[in-house]
Design a protein around this motif. Structure first.
Motif, mmCIF file in Angstrom:
data_model
loop_
_atom_site.group_PDB
_atom_site.id
_atom_site.type_symbol
_atom_site.label_atom_id
_atom_site.label_comp_id
_atom_site.label_asym_id
_atom_site.label_seq_id
_atom_site.Cartn_x
_atom_site.Cartn_y
_atom_site.Cartn_z
ATOM 1 N N VAL A 4 -11.296 4.048 6.633
ATOM 2 C CA VAL A 4 -12.247 2.933 6.596
ATOM 3 C C VAL A 4 -11.415 1.660 6.580
ATOM 4 O O VAL A 4 -10.588 1.464 5.692
ATOM 5 C CB VAL A 4 -13.169 3.016 5.361
ATOM 6 N N ASN A 5 -11.606 0.833 7.603
ATOM 7 C CA ASN A 5 -10.792 -0.375 7.776
ATOM 8 C C ASN A 5 -9.296 -0.051 7.729
ATOM 9 O O ASN A 5 -8.502 -0.789 7.152
ATOM 10 C CB ASN A 5 -11.142 -1.438 6.739
ATOM 11 N N GLY A 6 -8.925 1.096 8.287
ATOM 12 C CA GLY A 6 -7.522 1.493 8.361
ATOM 13 C C GLY A 6 -6.969 2.144 7.109
ATOM 14 O O GLY A 6 -5.824 2.579 7.089
ATOM 15 N N LYS A 7 -7.762 2.250 6.049
ATOM 16 C CA LYS A 7 -7.314 2.869 4.786
ATOM 17 C C LYS A 7 -7.847 4.292 4.690
ATOM 18 O O LYS A 7 -9.046 4.519 4.866
ATOM 19 C CB LYS A 7 -7.820 2.075 3.574
ATOM 20 N N LYS A 8 -6.953 5.249 4.413
ATOM 21 C CA LYS A 8 -7.376 6.640 4.251
ATOM 22 C C LYS A 8 -8.038 6.833 2.895
ATOM 23 O O LYS A 8 -7.465 6.459 1.869
ATOM 24 C CB LYS A 8 -6.176 7.587 4.345
ATOM 25 N N ILE A 9 -9.249 7.404 2.928
ATOM 26 C CA ILE A 9 -9.951 7.703 1.686
ATOM 27 C C ILE A 9 -10.679 9.039 1.825
ATOM 28 O O ILE A 9 -10.997 9.470 2.931
ATOM 29 C CB ILE A 9 -10.954 6.591 1.286
ATOM 30 N N ALA A 10 -10.921 9.686 0.704
ATOM 31 C CA ALA A 10 -11.713 10.918 0.695
ATOM 32 C C ALA A 10 -13.182 10.541 0.613
ATOM 33 O O ALA A 10 -13.549 9.594 -0.081
ATOM 34 C CB ALA A 10 -11.318 11.783 -0.491
ATOM 35 N N ALA A 11 -14.019 11.259 1.338
ATOM 36 C CA ALA A 11 -15.455 10.998 1.322
ATOM 37 C C ALA A 11 -16.208 12.319 1.283
ATOM 38 O O ALA A 11 -15.656 13.370 1.624
ATOM 39 C CB ALA A 11 -15.862 10.194 2.546
ATOM 40 N N LYS A 28 -13.113 -2.294 -3.033
ATOM 41 C CA LYS A 28 -11.939 -3.132 -3.309
ATOM 42 C C LYS A 28 -10.723 -2.670 -2.515
ATOM 43 O O LYS A 28 -9.881 -3.469 -2.147
ATOM 44 C CB LYS A 28 -11.632 -3.122 -4.806
ATOM 45 N N VAL A 29 -10.668 -1.368 -2.225
ATOM 46 C CA VAL A 29 -9.541 -0.799 -1.467
ATOM 47 C C VAL A 29 -9.688 -1.095 0.024
ATOM 48 O O VAL A 29 -8.734 -1.494 0.681
ATOM 49 C CB VAL A 29 -9.441 0.731 -1.703
ATOM 50 N N VAL A 30 -10.889 -0.905 0.568
ATOM 51 C CA VAL A 30 -11.090 -1.081 2.013
ATOM 52 C C VAL A 30 -11.391 -2.522 2.407
ATOM 53 O O VAL A 30 -11.357 -2.868 3.577
ATOM 54 C CB VAL A 30 -12.190 -0.142 2.555
ATOM 55 N N TRP A 74 -23.530 0.978 2.231
ATOM 56 C CA TRP A 74 -24.280 0.337 1.161
ATOM 57 C C TRP A 74 -23.423 0.415 -0.092
ATOM 58 O O TRP A 74 -23.027 1.498 -0.506
ATOM 59 C CB TRP A 74 -25.606 1.052 0.944
ATOM 60 N N GLU A 75 -23.112 -0.735 -0.681
ATOM 61 C CA GLU A 75 -22.262 -0.750 -1.876
ATOM 62 C C GLU A 75 -23.100 -0.463 -3.124
ATOM 63 O O GLU A 75 -24.180 -1.014 -3.303
ATOM 64 C CB GLU A 75 -21.575 -2.103 -2.022
ATOM 65 N N VAL A 76 -22.547 0.415 -3.978
ATOM 66 C CA VAL A 76 -23.236 0.788 -5.220
ATOM 67 C C VAL A 76 -22.279 0.648 -6.402
ATOM 68 O O VAL A 76 -21.066 0.613 -6.236
ATOM 69 C CB VAL A 76 -23.776 2.240 -5.157
ATOM 70 N N GLU A 77 -22.839 0.598 -7.579
ATOM 71 C CA GLU A 77 -22.053 0.447 -8.804
ATOM 72 C C GLU A 77 -21.507 1.769 -9.341
ATOM 73 O O GLU A 77 -20.697 1.774 -10.241
ATOM 74 C CB GLU A 77 -22.914 -0.208 -9.893
ATOM 75 N N THR A 78 -21.971 2.885 -8.832
ATOM 76 C CA THR A 78 -21.602 4.194 -9.390
ATOM 77 C C THR A 78 -20.141 4.550 -9.158
ATOM 78 O O THR A 78 -19.519 4.073 -8.211
ATOM 79 C CB THR A 78 -22.472 5.314 -8.782
ATOM 80 N N ASN A 79 -19.610 5.404 -10.026
ATOM 81 C CA ASN A 79 -18.238 5.899 -9.882
ATOM 82 C C ASN A 79 -18.284 7.272 -9.222
ATOM 83 O O ASN A 79 -18.379 8.294 -9.886
ATOM 84 C CB ASN A 79 -17.543 5.992 -11.245
ATOM 85 N N THR A 80 -18.235 7.278 -7.931
ATOM 86 C CA THR A 80 -18.220 8.501 -7.147
ATOM 87 C C THR A 80 -17.345 8.263 -5.931
ATOM 88 O O THR A 80 -16.831 7.170 -5.739
ATOM 89 C CB THR A 80 -19.662 8.891 -6.720
ATOM 90 N N LYS A 81 -17.157 9.284 -5.130
ATOM 91 C CA LYS A 81 -16.464 9.089 -3.855
ATOM 92 C C LYS A 81 -17.460 8.489 -2.868
ATOM 93 O O LYS A 81 -18.673 8.631 -3.044
ATOM 94 C CB LYS A 81 -15.968 10.432 -3.319
ATOM 95 N N PRO A 82 -16.961 7.845 -1.815
ATOM 96 C CA PRO A 82 -17.872 7.376 -0.777
ATOM 97 C C PRO A 82 -18.648 8.558 -0.203
ATOM 98 O O PRO A 82 -18.125 9.671 -0.105
ATOM 99 C CB PRO A 82 -16.943 6.771 0.274
ATOM 100 N N ILE A 83 -19.893 8.311 0.166
ATOM 101 C CA ILE A 83 -20.756 9.348 0.709
ATOM 102 C C ILE A 83 -21.192 8.953 2.113
ATOM 103 O O ILE A 83 -21.743 7.864 2.312
ATOM 104 C CB ILE A 83 -21.998 9.559 -0.186
#
Length: 123
Positions: A4-11, A28-30, A74-83
């Motif tokens: 996402v925006n060039g940053k590797k993340i787990a989803a 904040k990372v992407v 959609w940005e959310v306040e929860t502490n989870t991985k991106p879905i």
């Protein structure tokens, strides 16, 4: 892993989610540059029945399996991985395929056909 925006993340791929969500800590990372809307009038409810507060919505360059598309998060306040929800499956080349169960006649026919094909290949 996705980019996402060039940053590797787990989803997480979630066929039960109608939207793709980006937790604030991952945002904040992407670092989204273009916010589409700061608040949303749409209301969403999590699997636990509780409302999911949406803080922002933005379009981010997202890559999965060699397919790169700008998709809505959609940005959310929860502490989870991106879905990744069903709203972006098609854009990222993902398909949901229903396969017959073991008790289904088609499945039994299919298994018999596979055996036949294997035997034909070995001749």
């Amino acid at each position: 892993m996705i980019k996402v925006n060039g940053k590797k993340i787990a989803a997480i791929l979630d066929t039960g989610s109608p939207i793709s969500i980006m937790p604030k800590n991952y945002a904040k990372v992407v670092r989204p540059k273009r916010i589409i809307r700061k608040e949303s009038s749409r209301k969403f409810v999590g699997v636990n029945g509780r409302p999911i507060p949406i803080t922002k919505r933005y379009k981010l360059k997202t890559e999965m399996n060699g397919i790169e598309k700008p998709i809505i998060w959609w940005e959310v306040e929860t502490n989870t991985k991106p879905i990744i929800g069903m709203d972006n499956f098609d854009k990222l080349g993902l398909q949901l395929i229903q396969r017959p169960t073991n008790g289904n006649r088609f499945n039994n026919w299919d298994r018999k056909n596979q055996v036949k094909l294997i035997n034909q290949d070995s001749e």
